[in-house]
Structure formats: C-alpha cells, structure tokens
Scaffold this active site. Structure first.
Site, PDB file in Angstrom:
ATOM      1  N   LYS A  71       0.834  -1.201   0.000  1.00 13.71           N
ATOM      2  CA  LYS A  71       0.000   0.000   0.000  1.00 13.71           C
ATOM      3  C   LYS A  71       0.869   1.251   0.000  1.00 13.71           C
ATOM      4  O   LYS A  71       1.897   1.302   0.680  1.00 13.71           O
ATOM      5  CB  LYS A  71      -0.930  -0.016   1.217  1.00 13.71           C
ATOM      6  N   SER A 139      -9.737   2.192   2.237  1.00  8.63           N
ATOM      7  CA  SER A 139      -8.510   2.758   1.664  1.00  8.63           C
ATOM      8  C   SER A 139      -7.483   1.736   1.177  1.00  8.63           C
ATOM      9  O   SER A 139      -6.620   2.085   0.376  1.00  8.63           O
ATOM     10  CB  SER A 139      -7.857   3.713   2.659  1.00  8.63           C
ATOM     11  N   SER A 163      -9.806  -0.863   6.994  1.00 10.00           N
ATOM     12  CA  SER A 163      -9.368  -0.642   5.623  1.00 10.00           C
ATOM     13  C   SER A 163      -8.635  -1.813   4.979  1.00 10.00           C
ATOM     14  O   SER A 163      -8.357  -1.772   3.784  1.00 10.00           O
ATOM     15  CB  SER A 163      -8.493   0.616   5.538  1.00 10.00           C
TER      16      SER A 163
END
Length: 471
Positions: A71, A139, A163
């Site tokens: 990420k 996210s 998330s």
C-alpha cells in the site's frame, strides 16, 4: 534550590549539540532498486496501482519469488510514496518499512505500490473487479483489487478502522488485521499509533497465515506501545485440525442493530450453518457498545489525527525511530499549506477546535473511556467463547455514482464501519474470509475475531470455513 533563570540562547545550545551529533544510520539491506514507473494504458483497468517497481529480496526464503504489492503509505526506499495525496506531495523514503524488510528477507519481490481509496484523480478510484460500477471498498482497496486481478500474488494493506477487511470482503479475498502490536508499523505514514495496523491480503487463508508469520514480531524502531516476540509456530497449525471443539459467539449487535441488509444477513446465516456443519457450537452473545463503536472511533481518531498533524506525522509519547527526512518534508508541506490533515480534512480540524473550545476536550476523554469499556466487554465474551463472528460489512459495495457527491453523510460511514472499528479500538485480531454473494450478487465477508495474540485459532477457523463455493 531554584537557580538563576536560563536564557533562551543558552538553552538552545542543547539543540545545537543534538544537531552536531548527527543522525544514526539504518542500513538498506537490498540497495539494488529504481523508482519504478506509473501504470500505462490498459495494464491497470481497475486503478489498483500507483506505481510499478521491482525490488528484489533474498534469493531464498519462505516467500521466494512471491510478487507483493505494498500500500502506498508504507515506505519502500527509493520508490515515491503518495499516501493517497496529489503526486506533487509524494515523498521518496530513504529506508524500507520494517514489514518491507521482512518481506525481502523472506525472498519476496516488491513489484507494485497499491493505490489508496479514495485516490487522487491522477490515479483514479479503485473499482470492484466483480462489477466496475461498484466501489472496491475502503482505503486498502488498491491492494485488494491487485490481488483479485492477479497483478500481484499478495498485498500488504493498512487497517485503522477496517481498511484491510472492508475491501477484502467487497472483493472476495482474505484480509487480516492482526493483534495490535504484533506487526511493526515502522515506515508507515501513521494516523494514530493506537489504531494503526498493517496486515496481509491474499486469495487464501493459508497464504495469509504464511505471510503474517513473516511479518509478525517486534522491531526496535517500532512506535507501538505493545511489542511481541517473533513468531515461533505456524499460525495454521496442522491441516485438517478442524473446529469441532470450538465455541463461536455471534455478536447480536452486529446484525439488525447496525442495519445489515437482507443480502448480508442471508450470506451470514449460510456462514453460520457451515460452521455448525463443521462441528463448532455457534451461539448468540451480546456486546452492548458494539453498535456505537464507529461513533467512539470517530472521536478517538479526531484527537489522534490532530496530534499526528501537530507532530508533523510522527505522533507523541512513543519510543520508536523517527525518519527525520520525512519529518522535515511533511513539516514544510504543512507550513506551506500544501498538506492537510488526512481524510475528511475540512471537517476534523474544525470539529477538534470546536470540542476543545466549547467542551474543554472532555468528549475525547469520554471516548477513550468508552473504548476501554468496549475492550472489557469483548474480553468478557472471549472468556466465554473461543471466537466471535460478524458480517464484515453490514452492506455490499456502493455504486461509484453515489459516491460522487460532495455531501458527506456521516450516518453512511458509521454504518459501513460499525463491524470493523471494534477490533481497531480493542486491538483484537480480526480476519475476513469470503462468505458468498450478497447485495447485487457481489462478495460478502465473514469476520472472525479472536483473543489477543491468538491468531492461530482465528486462522484455524478461517481455514476450516474456507471453501471454493464461497470464493
């Protein structure tokens, strides 16, 4: 005895000496790498990737050759990190996050930085691969989409309120939020050290457990207040171990009280029946504060994010290592007005100042006390049963057209996050596994929550529950 007052100039010599002492270096273990490149054309149709890269680790290891996406708020040295902000605000880390070091030591290849939802328009909002009209979730959506579409073999996400688990459920994969402190967060663009979690996202439970075995364990640079020794046993235990001896509690407040849709409830009931068929005893339990967890979480996060902004992204009261280069860059961006408090930037600062001025900050203290009571309630139930289960999300993915409005509807966010925020507030491990179709025939997830640092039992249930018909 009170002496002569010290002048400012004299006191500042302390800081002059600190500057003279220099900066302790951290070795970059795998220096051969480049900055990578942005995706081109049709090679990323669902907007999962912000940057392709190629960082090679050890030649051998338990993850040898595995392509991993990270990420884009986790540091990979030499590769620009956007944090979901405009590309102009990217920073280029000089060191790897602790989890990146561990992946490389285990033989994995870092091949992509994955996008953050909602993303800057330069990257596009990640779309659900099962139906691109719909959202891919919260996210860490880019990580989930990259795994589903085969752009990477596995991915690392960040979970502060759900998330990892929310997009994993929406996209039909496995996502784990480990016990708070089990996986070091050094190298993360922090939100709140008490809420920050890094976790693996994979297509299978076994692959997820294998990845967590590599990631878990203390790191000397970590800002977490809870450290744990490196893992010595396999989380998955013996294949075929089963769950016939387990008692599993269904959290009643995670169903109708939080507004679960008919499709979600049907999928969850099928999941409960499967667990019963596997021999587990499944029974209802009550956790009274569960349905208010998202409200408590919003209050905790507001205070935590403002403290993080006030410390230029580092946080207060921890003994972790500070990346001073990033600190200086972020501080400059705040001073120039280029960077805002992350997520709901226009609302959180105003709310924080209003609560501080009109209520002396008391609601923030009450939220912390309610958080502790929620943890006590969860611990009490886990004294009675081995695991807790809920639908991962009360509803299916939203249509992206409906997300285009500038109007922020707090009730929608509270509803979407109610079943994931409790484990962030309490720190308990929580795994989502695919549980079949729900709203609009899109995937749903079964959330399995365990005792602190008992990821093994959580994975044991997930491994037994996992079946091709639910994928």
């Amino acid at each position: 005895m009170i002496g002569k007052p010290v002048g400012l100039a004299e006191f500042l010599r302390v800081f002059d000496r600190v500057e003279e002492l220099g900066q302790p270096a951290v070795e970059l273990r795998y220096p051969r790498r480049g900055p990578g490149r942005r995706p081109r054309g049709a090679e990323d149709p669902y907007h999962a990737i912000t940057r392709w890269c190629e960082v090679l680790g050890a030649a051998e290891g338990p993850l040898a050759g595995l392509r991993v996406g990270v990420k884009d708020n986790i540091a990979v040295a030499g590769v620009p990190m956007t944090e979901g902000l405009a590309p102009a605000l990217s920073t280029v880390p000089s060191g790897d996050a602790a989890v990146v070091e561990r992946l490389l030591d285990a033989g994995a290849r870092i091949t992509a930085k994955t996008s953050i939802s909602p993303s800057d328009p330069a990257f596009g909002i990640p779309r659900n691969p099962h139906d691109p009209r719909f959202s891919a979730g919260a996210s860490s959506a880019g990580s989930a989409v990259a795994v589903v579409t085969g752009l990477v073999d596995a991915a690392i996400g960040v979970d502060q309120g759900g998330s990892v688990r929310n997009p994993a459920a929406y996209c039909g994969i496995v996502g784990m939020k480990p016990t708070h402190g089990l996986v070091p967060t050094y190298g993360l663009a922090y939100w709140d050290h008490t809420l920050d979690h890094i976790g693996p996202m994979t297509t299978t439970v076994a692959a997820n457990a294998a990845l967590l075995e590599v990631l878990a364990g203390a790191d000397w640079r970590d800002p977490h207040c809870t450290w744990t020794a490196p893992v010595r046993a396999r989380y998955t235990g013996t294949p075929g171990e089963g769950i016939a001896d387990l008692r599993i509690g269904v959290v009643e407040e995670a169903l109708d009280p939080v507004g679960c849709t008919a499709g979600t409830l049907e999928a969850f009931e099928r999941a409960c029946e499967r667990l019963r068929d596997l021999g587990a005893k499944v029974e209802p339990v009550s956790i009274p504060l569960w349905s208010d967890s998202a409200v408590i979480w919003f209050a905790v996060l507001t205070s935590g994010l403002m403290a993080m902004a006030g410390s230029n992204g580092q946080g207060y009261g921890h003994l972790g290592r500070i990346d001073v280069d990033r600190l200086a860059t972020v501080a400059g961006q705040y001073r120039r007005g280029e960077r805002e408090v992350p997520w709901l930037a226009s609302i959180l600062p105003a709310a924080y100042e209003y609560i501080q001025e009109t209520r002396l900050g008391v609601p923030f203290g009450k939220a912390q006390n309610l958080r502790l009571e929620l943890r006590r309630q969860v611990e009490h139930r886990l004294d009675e049963v081995d695991l807790l289960i809920t639908p991962t999300t009360p509803t299916g993915p939203e249509l992206l057209d409906e997300l285009g409005s500038d109007e922020f509807v707090l009730a929608d966010y509270v509803r979407a996050m109610t079943n994931t925020t409790p484990a962030n507030l309490t720190g308990h491990p929580a795994l989502t596994v695919p549980s079949g179709p729900g709203d609009n025939e899109l995937p749903t997830g079964l959330q399995i929550i365990g005792r602190m640092f008992d990821e093994r039992t959580v994975y044991r249930a997930g491994l037994s529950f996992e079946d091709p018909q639910f994928s």
